[in-house]
Design a protein around this motif. Structure first.
Motif, PDB file in Angstrom:
ATOM      1  N   ARG A 102       0.861  -1.180   0.000  1.00  9.19           N
ATOM      2  CA  ARG A 102       0.000   0.000   0.000  1.00  9.19           C
ATOM      3  C   ARG A 102       0.896   1.228   0.000  1.00  9.19           C
ATOM      4  O   ARG A 102       1.844   1.317   0.790  1.00  9.19           O
ATOM      5  CB  ARG A 102      -0.903   0.007   1.229  1.00  9.19           C
ATOM      6  N   ILE A 103       0.624   2.180  -0.893  1.00  3.35           N
ATOM      7  CA  ILE A 103       1.423   3.402  -0.979  1.00  3.35           C
ATOM      8  C   ILE A 103       0.509   4.601  -0.756  1.00  3.35           C
ATOM      9  O   ILE A 103      -0.464   4.794  -1.494  1.00  3.35           O
ATOM     10  CB  ILE A 103       2.111   3.536  -2.349  1.00  3.35           C
ATOM     11  N   ALA A 104       0.813   5.379   0.265  1.00  2.91           N
ATOM     12  CA  ALA A 104       0.127   6.643   0.512  1.00  2.91           C
ATOM     13  C   ALA A 104       1.024   7.749  -0.022  1.00  2.91           C
ATOM     14  O   ALA A 104       2.108   8.001   0.522  1.00  2.91           O
ATOM     15  CB  ALA A 104      -0.140   6.835   2.005  1.00  2.91           C
ATOM     16  N   ARG A 172       4.658   7.033   1.699  1.00  4.59           N
ATOM     17  CA  ARG A 172       4.689   6.002   2.736  1.00  4.59           C
ATOM     18  C   ARG A 172       4.306   4.662   2.115  1.00  4.59           C
ATOM     19  O   ARG A 172       3.271   4.524   1.469  1.00  4.59           O
ATOM     20  CB  ARG A 172       3.719   6.328   3.875  1.00  4.59           C
ATOM     21  N   LEU A 173       5.169   3.682   2.303  1.00  7.28           N
ATOM     22  CA  LEU A 173       4.981   2.345   1.746  1.00  7.28           C
ATOM     23  C   LEU A 173       4.743   1.361   2.891  1.00  7.28           C
ATOM     24  O   LEU A 173       5.534   1.312   3.848  1.00  7.28           O
ATOM     25  CB  LEU A 173       6.226   1.940   0.956  1.00  7.28           C
ATOM     26  N   THR A 174       3.664   0.593   2.796  1.00  9.09           N
ATOM     27  CA  THR A 174       3.350  -0.427   3.794  1.00  9.09           C
ATOM     28  C   THR A 174       3.294  -1.790   3.111  1.00  9.09           C
ATOM     29  O   THR A 174       2.584  -1.957   2.113  1.00  9.09           O
ATOM     30  CB  THR A 174       2.004  -0.156   4.482  1.00  9.09           C
ATOM     31  N   ALA A 175       4.061  -2.735   3.636  1.00 15.04           N
ATOM     32  CA  ALA A 175       4.060  -4.104   3.113  1.00 15.04           C
ATOM     33  C   ALA A 175       3.400  -5.024   4.132  1.00 15.04           C
ATOM     34  O   ALA A 175       3.702  -4.944   5.331  1.00 15.04           O
ATOM     35  CB  ALA A 175       5.485  -4.567   2.835  1.00 15.04           C
ATOM     36  N   THR A 176       2.502  -5.890   3.650  1.00  9.96           N
ATOM     37  CA  THR A 176       1.846  -6.873   4.513  1.00  9.96           C
ATOM     38  C   THR A 176       2.098  -8.257   3.930  1.00  9.96           C
ATOM     39  O   THR A 176       1.619  -8.580   2.836  1.00  9.96           O
ATOM     40  CB  THR A 176       0.337  -6.604   4.607  1.00  9.96           C
ATOM     41  N   ARG A 181       2.353 -10.185   9.023  1.00  8.94           N
ATOM     42  CA  ARG A 181       3.544  -9.403   9.360  1.00  8.94           C
ATOM     43  C   ARG A 181       3.614  -8.179   8.452  1.00  8.94           C
ATOM     44  O   ARG A 181       3.492  -8.292   7.236  1.00  8.94           O
ATOM     45  CB  ARG A 181       4.793 -10.272   9.185  1.00  8.94           C
ATOM     46  N   THR A 182       3.832  -6.997   9.052  1.00  8.92           N
ATOM     47  CA  THR A 182       3.835  -5.757   8.281  1.00  8.92           C
ATOM     48  C   THR A 182       5.126  -4.977   8.515  1.00  8.92           C
ATOM     49  O   THR A 182       5.840  -5.189   9.494  1.00  8.92           O
ATOM     50  CB  THR A 182       2.641  -4.861   8.651  1.00  8.92           C
ATOM     51  N   ALA A 183       5.379  -4.087   7.591  1.00  6.11           N
ATOM     52  CA  ALA A 183       6.517  -3.175   7.715  1.00  6.11           C
ATOM     53  C   ALA A 183       6.183  -1.899   6.971  1.00  6.11           C
ATOM     54  O   ALA A 183       5.474  -1.922   5.967  1.00  6.11           O
ATOM     55  CB  ALA A 183       7.784  -3.810   7.138  1.00  6.11           C
ATOM     56  N   GLU A 184       6.701  -0.783   7.484  1.00  7.82           N
ATOM     57  CA  GLU A 184       6.515   0.505   6.829  1.00  7.82           C
ATOM     58  C   GLU A 184       7.860   1.066   6.411  1.00  7.82           C
ATOM     59  O   GLU A 184       8.880   0.818   7.067  1.00  7.82           O
ATOM     60  CB  GLU A 184       5.800   1.498   7.744  1.00  7.82           C
ATOM     61  N   ALA A 185       7.859   1.819   5.317  1.00  7.30           N
ATOM     62  CA  ALA A 185       9.088   2.435   4.819  1.00  7.30           C
ATOM     63  C   ALA A 185       8.731   3.718   4.086  1.00  7.30           C
ATOM     64  O   ALA A 185       7.591   3.934   3.682  1.00  7.30           O
ATOM     65  CB  ALA A 185       9.836   1.478   3.886  1.00  7.30           C
ATOM     66  N   HIS A 186       9.725   4.565   3.928  1.00  2.60           N
ATOM     67  CA  HIS A 186       9.596   5.734   3.073  1.00  2.60           C
ATOM     68  C   HIS A 186       9.941   5.301   1.652  1.00  2.60           C
ATOM     69  O   HIS A 186      10.927   4.601   1.426  1.00  2.60           O
ATOM     70  CB  HIS A 186      10.542   6.837   3.526  1.00  2.60           C
ATOM     71  N   LEU A 187       9.148   5.721   0.694  1.00  3.49           N
ATOM     72  CA  LEU A 187       9.379   5.397  -0.711  1.00  3.49           C
ATOM     73  C   LEU A 187       9.735   6.686  -1.451  1.00  3.49           C
ATOM     74  O   LEU A 187       8.898   7.571  -1.614  1.00  3.49           O
ATOM     75  CB  LEU A 187       8.142   4.750  -1.332  1.00  3.49           C
ATOM     76  N   VAL A 188      10.976   6.787  -1.885  1.00  5.73           N
ATOM     77  CA  VAL A 188      11.433   7.958  -2.628  1.00  5.73           C
ATOM     78  C   VAL A 188      11.299   7.655  -4.113  1.00  5.73           C
ATOM     79  O   VAL A 188      11.978   6.766  -4.637  1.00  5.73           O
ATOM     80  CB  VAL A 188      12.899   8.307  -2.295  1.00  5.73           C
ATOM     81  N   VAL A 189      10.433   8.378  -4.792  1.00  5.63           N
ATOM     82  CA  VAL A 189      10.246   8.229  -6.230  1.00  5.63           C
ATOM     83  C   VAL A 189      10.862   9.453  -6.901  1.00  5.63           C
ATOM     84  O   VAL A 189      10.433  10.588  -6.658  1.00  5.63           O
ATOM     85  CB  VAL A 189       8.760   8.113  -6.599  1.00  5.63           C
TER      86      VAL A 189
END
Length: 744
Positions: A102-104, A172-176, A181-189
């Motif tokens: 998921r990308i916000a 904001r990138l969220t992986a499930t 199990r989840t993780a969040e990261a910053h996504l620089v495009v």
């Protein structure tokens, strides 16, 4: 209680070496291709401690290594993920099967897709901005697997358009993963690269403080910068003017004059203001006091220009501060008040912190580490009380930042209106002063007890310690490079281009533990891809050029990585030799195109001094030579002779007097710049003091009080200060610039 660190000469064991590598600390480095040097165990332990890693005992080292290996093995995503537009992020390829993402976005949309199907992502946009009337339904269609996905967008009204990539920004990138199990990261495009500069152009390089006009208050100011840019662009077709860092300095007695050791890189220094250009100055009621201030300013100016005094930054600021305190009593008009309010809102907490530090420094001194304990942290309980008590002084410093920003913007506008395709090139220092505003406001991002420098090399056997605390790469990544982004965004507000001092610092920096010599340091790596992505993102948003200062020791791959992303390098004539061959001067056709080519810099001798050998005499007088004077003279003369011989062979330098005399110094300087034009360099820079035969360097590395670094006005060949008005009328300068304007 932790055991003491190993002795300085102890070699690191396998666990310590591995632990260092896992945290980006290099256990060894190569000062030259044929030699490898190893960091000591003591250096690695101290550097790891600054990164929050305990390696003080073998047991602690082993536990830290195992913990780090487990962390890297089990995490779904790194803290920051980079996506170059048009390609899928590499970090997503290692995700477990079935992981959803998921990308916000910064733009207020939410994108969903299956990580296993990067070429045909399913995207759903959620409307979050109430001002946008369209409600988007997004469906992905595969077009070209190598270019990524092409997204067909349909509005409720039936209009269709195509978006072929995620919007640029930091999202904001969220992986499930399966199992929850989840993780969040910053996504620089970011765009894949910056565009090349608009055409080929030449420009002027100058230290702004050294450029005094007959309107300056003892040092060059932003009014002088606008005048120089307008003249050079309109009269001689110059494409840019490059200046020194204009960052805020640490106040002191005296203030450190170096522009490369500032209090803050985020905000400019109001000492550069042209006070008379502040609109409210004309409405100050006490005209007698204004007249007295202008008279004192004239005396400061005359002391430098007519009496040979050094530039006194502290005296200039004392006078300007007094004048600005007077100007501030004049109320802002409605439009100006609204503009100031917008500036405050746009700069937010960063400006409030900077202005708070400035106000507290007036009360407690510049070194925040010596302030009362309750004020040493901007987020402590005591700081809000101090903010309330010092509200007026804080607003004063916010107002100064606004005034300086408006004059910097005006200088760039003057340059562009004069026809300059680039305009003003600003300079980003490699770091900040340990006592300054940035280290107080951003303490979590700086490595405690560390200083940036350079290891021993062929030019300095003892290494270097620059006294600049480094950013922590782990904290930068965890924040999505927030302070770095804000820094760049602030500079690009008024820059047509940005020069990055020691651009290799985007890849690695030499950390020196406090109290140790530079030999007892280690290289710490940064996520260069993320640092470059943020740089390219912010520069592209501003439509700005980026120039990296990549002189000196550069590890393999750095210049190639910079070139791939459209970052220009820096090539200085005297250093461009065939180092892999016979060592002779590099012919012009073999120079790289993606660079700013110059004859000298602020840290090197002027061209006239190098041609005459006077730079060797200067170093001898100051006791800086490590070999006999005659040896140094002979080597310098041979170096210069080889270049002059090449210029003559290329037909760029002709003997005087019908072919029988020795060319004049002025002819040699012109020939050097004709050579630069023969190279494919996209930008060619002229050190402005070269245009009038100045002998003195602005900075002589390796000196402190032996030489007046950063305090000299531009002068002619006899050492007489030259004003901006005299510069623009100088036949010698005009002749040199006509060479560049006419292409040789």
């Amino acid at each position: 209680m932790a055991a003491p660190v190993p002795p300085p000469d102890a070699a690191p064991g396998a666990d310590l070496t591995r632990l260092a590598e896992l945290h980006g600390v290099a256990p060894s480095y190569r000062p030259s291709p044929d030699r490898e040097e190893h960091a000591s165990a003591a250096a690695l332990v101290r550097v790891l401690a600054a990164l929050g890693v305990d390696a003080s005992t073998p047991e602690a080292t082993r536990a830290a290594r195992e913990a780090r290996e487990r962390e890297l093995r089990e995490r779904l995503l790194p803290p920051t993920v980079v996506c170059w537009s048009g390609s899928a992020p590499r970090a997503l390829t290692a995700l477990p099967p079935g992981t959803s993402l998921r990308i916000a976005t910064e733009q207020g949309e939410t994108w969903h897709f299956d990580a296993e199907r990067a070429a045909s992502w399913h995207i759903e946009a959620e409307q979050t901005d109430a001002e946008r009337a369209a409600s988007w339904q997004i469906e992905a269609e595969q077009t070209d697997a190598e270019q990524g996905a092409s997204w067909h967008i349909e509005t409720e009204q039936g209009a269709r358009s195509t978006v072929d990539r995620l919007p640029p920004g930091v999202h904001r990138l969220t992986a499930t993963a399966p199992g929850g199990r989840t993780a969040e990261a910053h996504l620089v495009v970011a765009p894949p690269r910056l565009p090349a500069p608009p055409g080929r152009s030449y420009g002027l390089l100058v230290q702004l403080y050294s450029l005094l006009s007959r309107r300056s208050w003892g040092m060059g100011d932003l009014g002088d910068l606008g005048e120089l840019a307008a003249w050079a662009g309109r009269t001689l077709g110059a494409g840019f003017v490059q200046v020194n860092p204009l960052h805020a300095a640490v106040p002191g007695a005296p203030t450190d004059p170096s522009p490369y050791r500032p209090s803050s890189r985020r905000f400019p220094d109001p000492v550069h203001l042209r006070v008379e250009d502040v609109p409210e100055f004309a409405y100050v009621e006490d005209r007698e006091r204004v007249a007295a201030l202008l008279e004192r300013a004239g005396r400061l100016r005359a002391a430098v220009l007519d009496k040979g005094a050094l530039i006194d930054r502290d005296a200039v600021w004392e006078l300007k501060r007094e004048a600005l305190e007077l100007v501030r009593r004049v109320p802002l008009g409605p439009g100006r008040r609204a503009a100031y309010a917008d500036f405050l809102a746009g700069q937010g907490q960063a400006l409030q912190d900077h202005a708070t530090w400035c106000a507290l420094a007036e009360v407690h001194g510049a070194d925040w580490r010596r302030w009362p304990p309750e004020l040493r942290d901007p987020r402590s309980e005591g700081t809000p009380r101090a903010r309330a008590e010092l509200a007026d002084r804080i607003d004063f410093h916010c107002w100064l930042a606004w005034l300086t920003d408006t004059q910097l913007t005006a200088a760039q506008r003057a340059a562009r209106e004069a026809g300059m395709p680039v305009g003003v090139v600003h300079d980003l220092a490699v770091g900040v002063h340990p006592e300054g505003a940035d280290t107080w406001a951003q303490q979590d991002f700086f490595a405690s007890g560390m200083s940036v420098g350079a290891p021993p090399d062929a030019f300095n056997a003892r290494g270097q310690d620059w006294g600049l605390p480094p950013w922590r790469p782990d904290r930068l990544a965890a924040s999505g490079y927030a302070p770095y982004r804000l820094l760049l965004r602030g500079l690009f507000r008024y820059a047509g281009a940005l020069r990055i001092d020691h651009v290799m610092g985007l890849f690695r920096l030499w950390w020196v533990p406090q109290g140790e010599p530079p030999t007892q340091g280690a290289y710490v790596r940064y996520d260069a891809e993320a640092m470059l992505a943020v740089l390219v993102l912010e520069a592209s948003r501003a439509g700005a050029v980026v120039i990296g200062e990549d002189l000196g020791t550069v590890e393999p791959g750095v210049r190639e990585a910079l070139r791939e992303r459209g970052v220009l390098g820096t090539s200085v004539l005297w250093f461009e030799r065939d180092w892999e061959g016979d060592g002779q001067p590099l012919p012009p056709e073999r120079w790289r195109a993606d660079c700013l080519a110059t004859a000298t810099t602020h840290d090197l001798p002027s061209t006239a001094a190098r041609l005459s050998g006077e730079h060797v005499e200067l170093r001898d007088r100051l006791g800086l030579l490590t070999r006999p004077l005659e040896t140094e003279r002979a080597e310098a003369a041979a170096d210069t002779g080889e270049w002059l011989a090449l210029l003559a062979r290329l037909g760029l330098l002709e003997p005087a007097g019908g072919g029988i005399g020795v060319p004049s110094e002025e002819a040699e300087v012109q020939a050097v710049h004709r050579f630069l034009l023969r190279t494919p360099a996209r930008l060619v820079g002229v050190w402005l003091p070269d245009g009038v035969g100045d002998r003195r360097p602005q900075n002589l590395p390796g000196t402190w009080d032996q030489y007046p670094n950063w305090r000299l006005p531009i002068a002619d060949a006899e050492g007489r200060p030259v004003t901006l008005e005299e510069l623009t009328a100088s036949p010698r300068l005009r002749a040199l610039l006509e060479v560049l304007r006419g292409g040789g």
